[in-house]
Design an enzyme around this catalytic site. Structure first.
Site, mmCIF file in Angstrom:
data_model
loop_
_atom_site.group_PDB
_atom_site.id
_atom_site.type_symbol
_atom_site.label_atom_id
_atom_site.label_comp_id
_atom_site.label_asym_id
_atom_site.label_seq_id
_atom_site.Cartn_x
_atom_site.Cartn_y
_atom_site.Cartn_z
ATOM 1 N N LYS A 123 -30.969 -4.932 -36.284
ATOM 2 C CA LYS A 123 -31.658 -4.723 -37.555
ATOM 3 C C LYS A 123 -30.723 -4.100 -38.589
ATOM 4 O O LYS A 123 -30.693 -4.499 -39.753
ATOM 5 C CB LYS A 123 -32.883 -3.834 -37.377
ATOM 6 C CG LYS A 123 -33.483 -3.459 -38.731
ATOM 7 C CD LYS A 123 -34.943 -3.303 -38.787
ATOM 8 C CE LYS A 123 -35.354 -3.189 -40.256
ATOM 9 N NZ LYS A 123 -36.615 -2.488 -40.434
ATOM 10 N N PRO A 157 -41.388 6.898 -39.552
ATOM 11 C CA PRO A 157 -40.466 6.731 -40.691
ATOM 12 C C PRO A 157 -38.983 6.888 -40.348
ATOM 13 O O PRO A 157 -38.171 6.157 -40.869
ATOM 14 C CB PRO A 157 -40.889 7.823 -41.677
ATOM 15 C CG PRO A 157 -42.247 8.261 -41.256
ATOM 16 C CD PRO A 157 -42.332 7.999 -39.778
ATOM 17 N N LYS A 202 -32.334 3.617 -47.133
ATOM 18 C CA LYS A 202 -32.459 4.288 -45.826
ATOM 19 C C LYS A 202 -31.747 3.475 -44.732
ATOM 20 O O LYS A 202 -30.977 4.021 -43.937
ATOM 21 C CB LYS A 202 -33.932 4.453 -45.461
ATOM 22 C CG LYS A 202 -34.152 5.114 -44.104
ATOM 23 C CD LYS A 202 -35.453 4.671 -43.452
ATOM 24 C CE LYS A 202 -35.359 4.799 -41.926
ATOM 25 N NZ LYS A 202 -36.458 4.106 -41.241
ATOM 26 N N ASN A 237 -38.712 12.027 -36.814
ATOM 27 C CA ASN A 237 -40.106 11.833 -36.415
ATOM 28 C C ASN A 237 -40.190 11.249 -35.009
ATOM 29 O O ASN A 237 -41.063 11.605 -34.212
ATOM 30 C CB ASN A 237 -40.804 10.870 -37.386
ATOM 31 C CG ASN A 237 -40.674 11.320 -38.810
ATOM 32 O OD1 ASN A 237 -41.272 12.288 -39.216
ATOM 33 N ND2 ASN A 237 -39.860 10.628 -39.583
#
Lengths: 331, 331, 331, 331
Positions: free
Chosen positions: B204, B99, B279, B103
């Site tokens: 991205k 995520p 996010k 992590n």
């Protein structure tokens, strides 16, 4: 009253009755098509547009508040008159191309304005970019005099005007669209019907607001990518095959070196000036405010172009926002 | 150490010496291609991705912090282990799909992390969307252990993952790109090389920032046009043939009724959630802040998606910004 | 271990037990107060701050990565050492004043950092402006070594530092506040306790974000009023007795001619530089992003100061945003 | 023509000659002060304002487009007439209090408007909040009829109107200010002269734009501080003694629990509604656009209040932006 105007009168009658428009009338207009066309507003855009009408065999009767600006058109064979009212007296199709709303109001409804002497049935086409609510007012005022007003703002700059490659976004009663199109196709490559009067302006305002957002967004995105170490050509290529694609990234990229033949390849000269973009965004801002619509990004885009005007970018192409955001950026 | 890993070790040697990479080594890797592949992070995205590897005949060794989430993949034939270190012990190609940055840091460098037991020459592919600077850190940490780390974030959601239609944007040493591509093509339709490690993330982040700007801009523009009396379908059509065109207007239009088969046609369900967009914009915001780059529109787009999360739009598709800006807008 | 450090060790013990702190210990500290104070970071701010400690009779042991920057302080009687670790070996109260988070991390936890040789019970006061989460990390690391870390960023610039007029916003365990205050009052006029460790930073970030918003807002408002024909002094006067009042309008007005003794009266020289404001807004932006809080105006203020840095305003006072928005504004 | 009006005529003469204004005339006006006062626009604000005139012994002649809204004022002793023209026929001092620019234009210049029957020398005071350029137009139109128009928008809501605690910002020829002040002091605590006609509006627009920026900024700042673990009362206290201080933080704090007696302590009921703030910001936006001034924060504040109107906050106090930005913020 000329034949064409007479026929226009009939057509208006038909239109108001919501009846079928006799094909004969349309072909009559076609036959009558080489009657003079009025042209008011002989500036950087108006001059090449009117010359394209001359090229297609239309006599042009023109005027401008600055008589000296009519010289080139006069040399090309147009007749120059003193004021809009004089043009209206002699032409039953008139095109106006003016800088902003107050000029349009003056040219149509001022003391020497078109509507002072407009003939019944005259077709008035306003190619200025103005507030759609002013277009609606002008249409009402014209209607009271028995004339028909359509708004037909353009997309494309001086270059497109010279090459008859403009796009016209046309608003007004649909039954008059073909009459307008006959003239507009002499000056443009695309003539698009957008709906009731004011719709041409509305579409143009919407398009240019989105254009500004896309351009600033592209400039920010390319700038960020470059700072993250990406090759600008490669980044543009990937964006253009992905969901980050837009006209500003794939057709008019603001980063020098990414594309040829665009203002960013030529020190941001030519193209669509920052001042003009700021003006169009002002129209978007005003219409949004007046209709109580939130346009957070459009509004910020407006502020950014306004700041750029204050910082020396007024006369550069609007893609120079890349340079504005980047200048000395690495420190 | 497996043959493949051995060869990888040689290839690293070659790479560091900037020498020619023997074609034999590459073909050896190809022969060795059905050795097990590790997969860490078996969530909504990881599950269908790993299943596509299984479909292509790759044995999959997987793990996740939530063992229960591995059930479906286990039923499909994958072997489930306790922790990333255990996976690293048995696989010399490992894909991670997690995520967020913390992590990733935990899975790679934590007490039971991959790097605790990674074999020399192992290829580590991280498909999480994280801060590019974390990707670079992980790459360095992996290099110290003799492994190779590449970042390969994806574009496309759960649907694209199931259909193996994802796009992978890959960053890392170019000589390893083909090795990564061999696996990634099992899970995606496009595998694009973007440059040095971190470049996949950078591309991205850039793409999604531009996507957010284009989407909000499109929502504002369509909303303004509708308030000005334009037909939304007609407006979209004209924008899409003009300079206001972007992916959000021509492929994923946010206005209900304009297009079929997009979230706006289905109450903004499915698609790419507002939380996920927020996010990604947070990553763009952080990288821009840390590199001292101004991103005025990107930053405002971030704030808008953040506010939407606070106003009940967290789980709707990100095109629901049209609804957010419009809700009760007519008053 | 010095007596003071010994007593500090006792006090820590007391603190952990949540017990009453013996007044004896406090008075002992007071008696011990002229033991040397460490000072790390001898820049534009650190130099006058450390000199004020010397003036109050504290021996100062200092260091900086740029030894030449210590000359002035050395001439004033401070002892200059090689690295933070050396300072930590000899002082049980240390103040750090550094440019940004990475410097703080290096100075505390680097190979020659304070924590390599810190004595148990040492009081570490960090007056840098950094991310509150870094302050918390440093506090944890210090605690592991038996030392106490407090964050105490300052408000006020070089002038205030020279005149010992700084404001300190202090975060950390409350029981240590008086020990910190004893030193900080030598350098500042206000020492405010803000809560647990990191709170000083949090308050400073919040204050400066609001300050930036108020300043840009004041600049816009004054600019708009002037364009609407208002006298700037009169406008400021009315705002200041109305709900438009803020510190930037009544104490630090950005319009030249409205007030005396502020940077706007002196070509925006001196004061609080645009670069520093951009840095503080970057901290606000990062903490907001990381806690998923929308800060639309704070974020835009950040972008504006970032753009100003790119446009030649980096070294001007942050009130120069008035000039930035206005420049050539009348066209 | 009444004595007062006669004197007004003389005074206008004096004014135009830029001569000294005989003190006798002023005292005559004072003696004549209990002649009837016209009041047009008997809404939530107009009713208590007109009642305060009655309390001071002024006969009131009133009208409103909604006759039923005049009931309360009628019961208090005012005489109700049919239309503005009728009021103008009988009163030589008239106050107007209307919702927006179009209403003002209608009431002054419409078919039954004031200017249809205004007496020479009449003093017209418009307390509506409108575009300053409309005030200027009205002033010109009044001047043509021999009347004097002043703009005097108010600060303060229904509560302040009832308690005669309004602030009036007055624009117009200075020589008439005392005549206006005589009436306005019956209804307000502060009457401030701002300059030429339109200046009252300009000051109000500027003040309210700054107010909106300060309020949203305070809401963001408090929200960020709370998320960083600060106690909101402590944060407000420190801001209020620092450079982050503004009216919204120290007098009208938007965080429930920080202050008593403000809308945030009462579920954001009462106070100054979000819709009204959005309207005032729309005026700021329009005047900025029309004068080509960048107002980045003011513009974003406008968009935020516009979005809030669309999201159910229309009728809450404008400090509810704290709730809007925070709602479900913790996720």
């Amino acid at each position: 009253m000329s034949m064409a105007a007479l026929l226009r009168g009939y057509r208006n009658l038909y239109k108001r009755c919501n009846k079928y428009v006799d094909i004969t009338l349309v072909s009559c207009r076609s036959m009558a098509s080489k009657t003079p066309v009025g042209f008011i507003g002989i500036g950087n855009m108006g001059t090449p547009m009117a010359k394209n009408l001359l090229k297609h065999g239309y006599p042009v009767i023109a005027t401008d508040v600055f008589p000296e600006s009519c010289k080139e058109l006069c040399d090309s064979g147009a007749q120059i008159l003193d004021c809009p009212a004089d043009v209206a007296e002699r032409a039953d199709r008139i095109i106006t191309m003016l800088p902003s709303s107050p000029n349009v109001i003056e040219v149509y409804t001022g003391p020497n304005g078109i509507l002072k002497k407009v003939k019944k049935g005259t077709l008035l086409i306003d190619s200025s970019t103005i507030d759609p609510s002013v277009s609606k007012e002008m249409a009402l005022a014209a209607e009271k005099m028995g004339a028909v007003y359509m708004d037909a703002p353009v997309s494309g700059g001086v270059g497109a005007a010279s090459l008859a490659k403009l796009t016209f976004m046309v608003g007004g009663v649909e039954v008059e669209f073909n009459a307008a199109k006959e003239l507009l196709t002499c000056m443009g490559a695309n003539v698009v019907y957008c709906g009731q009067v004011g719709s041409g302006q509305a579409v143009k305002i919407c398009n240019n607001m989105m254009l500004a957002i896309g351009m600033i967004g592209t400039a920010e995105t390319m700038n960020l990518g470059i700072r993250l170490g990406l090759d600008p050509k490669l980044l543009a290529k990937i964006l253009n095959m992905s969901s980050g694609r837009c006209w500003s990234s794939d057709t008019y990229n603001p980063v020098p070196g990414v594309m040829e033949g665009v203002p960013s390849a030529n020190s941001y000269q030519g193209g669509f000036g920052t001042t003009l973009m700021a003006k169009d965004l002002g129209l978007a801002q005003n219409t949004a405010t007046n209709t109580r619509i939130p346009i957070p990004l459009g509004s910020l885009a407006h502020q950014i172009y306004r700041i750029m005007c204050a910082c020396g970018y007024a006369n550069k192409d609007f893609s120079s926002v890349f340079q504005f955001l980047r200048e000395e950026g690495v420190q």
